[in-house]
Scaffold this motif. Structure first.
Motif, PDB file in Angstrom:
ATOM      1  N   VAL A 151       1.045   0.403   8.131  1.00 52.98           N
ATOM      2  CA  VAL A 151       0.798   2.082   6.908  1.00 52.98           C
ATOM      3  C   VAL A 151       1.307   3.212   7.683  1.00 52.98           C
ATOM      4  O   VAL A 151       1.503   3.998   7.046  1.00 52.98           O
ATOM      5  CB  VAL A 151      -0.800   1.835   6.696  1.00 52.98           C
ATOM      6  N   ALA A 152       0.961   3.709   8.806  1.00 57.51           N
ATOM      7  CA  ALA A 152       0.868   4.708   9.664  1.00 57.51           C
ATOM      8  C   ALA A 152       2.527   5.295   9.589  1.00 57.51           C
ATOM      9  O   ALA A 152       3.320   6.149   9.309  1.00 57.51           O
ATOM     10  CB  ALA A 152       0.005   5.318  10.390  1.00 57.51           C
TER      11      ALA A 152
ATOM     12  N   ARG B 201       8.726   6.908   5.519  1.00 56.88           N
ATOM     13  CA  ARG B 201       9.122   7.396   4.570  1.00 56.88           C
ATOM     14  C   ARG B 201       9.553   9.169   3.682  1.00 56.88           C
ATOM     15  O   ARG B 201      10.289   9.068   3.506  1.00 56.88           O
ATOM     16  CB  ARG B 201       8.133   6.403   3.288  1.00 56.88           C
ATOM     17  N   GLN B 202       7.909   9.865   4.035  1.00 54.58           N
ATOM     18  CA  GLN B 202       7.991  10.793   4.289  1.00 54.58           C
ATOM     19  C   GLN B 202       9.511  11.356   4.880  1.00 54.58           C
ATOM     20  O   GLN B 202       9.823  12.405   5.040  1.00 54.58           O
ATOM     21  CB  GLN B 202       6.565  11.224   4.397  1.00 54.58           C
TER      22      GLN B 202
ATOM     23  N   GLU C 180       1.143  -1.340  -0.416  1.00 53.17           N
ATOM     24  CA  GLU C 180      -0.320  -0.436   0.154  1.00 53.17           C
ATOM     25  C   GLU C 180       0.797   1.747  -0.235  1.00 53.17           C
ATOM     26  O   GLU C 180       0.365   2.400  -0.687  1.00 53.17           O
ATOM     27  CB  GLU C 180      -0.854  -0.141   1.316  1.00 53.17           C
ATOM     28  N   VAL C 181       1.838   1.307   0.484  1.00 54.70           N
ATOM     29  CA  VAL C 181       2.765   2.331   0.912  1.00 54.70           C
ATOM     30  C   VAL C 181       3.854   2.549  -0.030  1.00 54.70           C
ATOM     31  O   VAL C 181       3.821   4.076  -0.745  1.00 54.70           O
ATOM     32  CB  VAL C 181       3.552   2.057   2.087  1.00 54.70           C
TER      33      VAL C 181
ATOM     34  N   GLN D 230       4.429   4.652   5.738  1.00 55.19           N
ATOM     35  CA  GLN D 230       4.043   6.058   5.740  1.00 55.19           C
ATOM     36  C   GLN D 230       5.129   7.719   6.045  1.00 55.19           C
ATOM     37  O   GLN D 230       6.338   8.329   5.699  1.00 55.19           O
ATOM     38  CB  GLN D 230       2.816   7.036   5.746  1.00 55.19           C
ATOM     39  N   HIS D 231       5.485   7.640   7.581  1.00 53.77           N
ATOM     40  CA  HIS D 231       5.929   8.342   8.483  1.00 53.77           C
ATOM     41  C   HIS D 231       7.646   8.819   8.480  1.00 53.77           C
ATOM     42  O   HIS D 231       7.662   9.446   7.876  1.00 53.77           O
ATOM     43  CB  HIS D 231       5.790   8.478   9.943  1.00 53.77           C
TER      44      HIS D 231
END
Length: 231
Positions: free
Chosen positions: A214-215, A221-222, A175-176, A218-219
């Motif tokens: 997922v969160a 990666r960002q 998903e990410v 995402q964190h």
């Protein structure tokens, strides 16, 4: 909890290394207390128990501290002899399990992190490298399984734990990142193995909710992309 079996795990909820220890404890049915650590504000106990690396996980058994996830896994297996074993009783099979566990940690983990942390050409390079390593693991597991060595007597041991912690959250990774690591068509042996591992009861109990995985991905990666873009 009786003093003779008192176990405390110092970890962090999204640490893959602490998750290894959690899986082992749950699979062997060992009661334990859990202490969540904030690595930005490390506790005095963590610094006391792991003064060398100052990281999680740390297992404290009857007041004695053991650090480093792979060391802890073997300590657990050697100390609690009842119940499921994490390493095979046969010395050759045990050596193979250690070899491939180290291969996953040394050859696959860092490249997996690079895929999450990078973009563009750098990310594609990391993807290519991880597919090359997965091809080696696929071939290795074909031979390993052909000799009846998958897992140990109960089909879930240290090798499965190391593999599962890295690739078990495959739905969140897809998903990410918009990609799969364990592509069924490329790696049918690894894919079948992973599908069996994620159905193990201890894995189900220890798995983070999909949304939290997922969160955090995402964190991570960002934050990494933002940091790399800063002059």
């Amino acid at each position: 909890m009786a003093e003779q079996s008192k176990v405390i795990l110092h970890g962090m909820w999204h640490s893959p290394f602490a998750k290894r220890v959690e899986l082992a404890l749950k699979h062997k049915g060992i009661p334990y207390e859990y202490v969540e650590e904030d690595l930005r504000n490390k506790s005095d106990l963590l610094l006391k128990y792991n003064p060398v690396h100052k990281k999680v996980p740390v297992l404290v058994h009857n007041g004695k501290a053991i650090a480093e996830s792979m060391v802890i896994l073997e300590y657990i297996d050697e100390t609690w002899k009842d119940g499921p074993k994490l390493l095979p009783s046969d010395s050759y099979k045990r050596a193979q399990a250690r070899f491939w566990s180290n291969f996953i940690q040394d050859q696959l983990m860092e490249n997996s992190f690079l895929v999450v942390k990078t973009d563009g050409e750098a990310q594609q390079k990391a993807i290519n490298q991880i597919y090359e390593k997965l091809s080696l693991l696929e071939d290795g597991m074909k031979s390993y399984q052909a000799e009846g060595n998958v897992g140990v007597e109960n089909k879930f041991g240290i090798l499965e734990i190391v593999f599962c912690v890295l690739f078990g959250p495959y739905k969140a990774q897809e998903e990410v990142l918009g990609m799969k690591f364990i592509v069924p068509e490329k790696f049918p042996v690894l894919f079948s193995w992973l599908m069996a591992i994620v159905e193990v009861e201890a894995v189900k109990k220890a798995a983070l909710p999909h949304e939290k995985t997922v969160a955090i991905l995402q964190h991570y990666r960002q934050s990494a992309l933002k940091s790399s873009a800063t002059p």
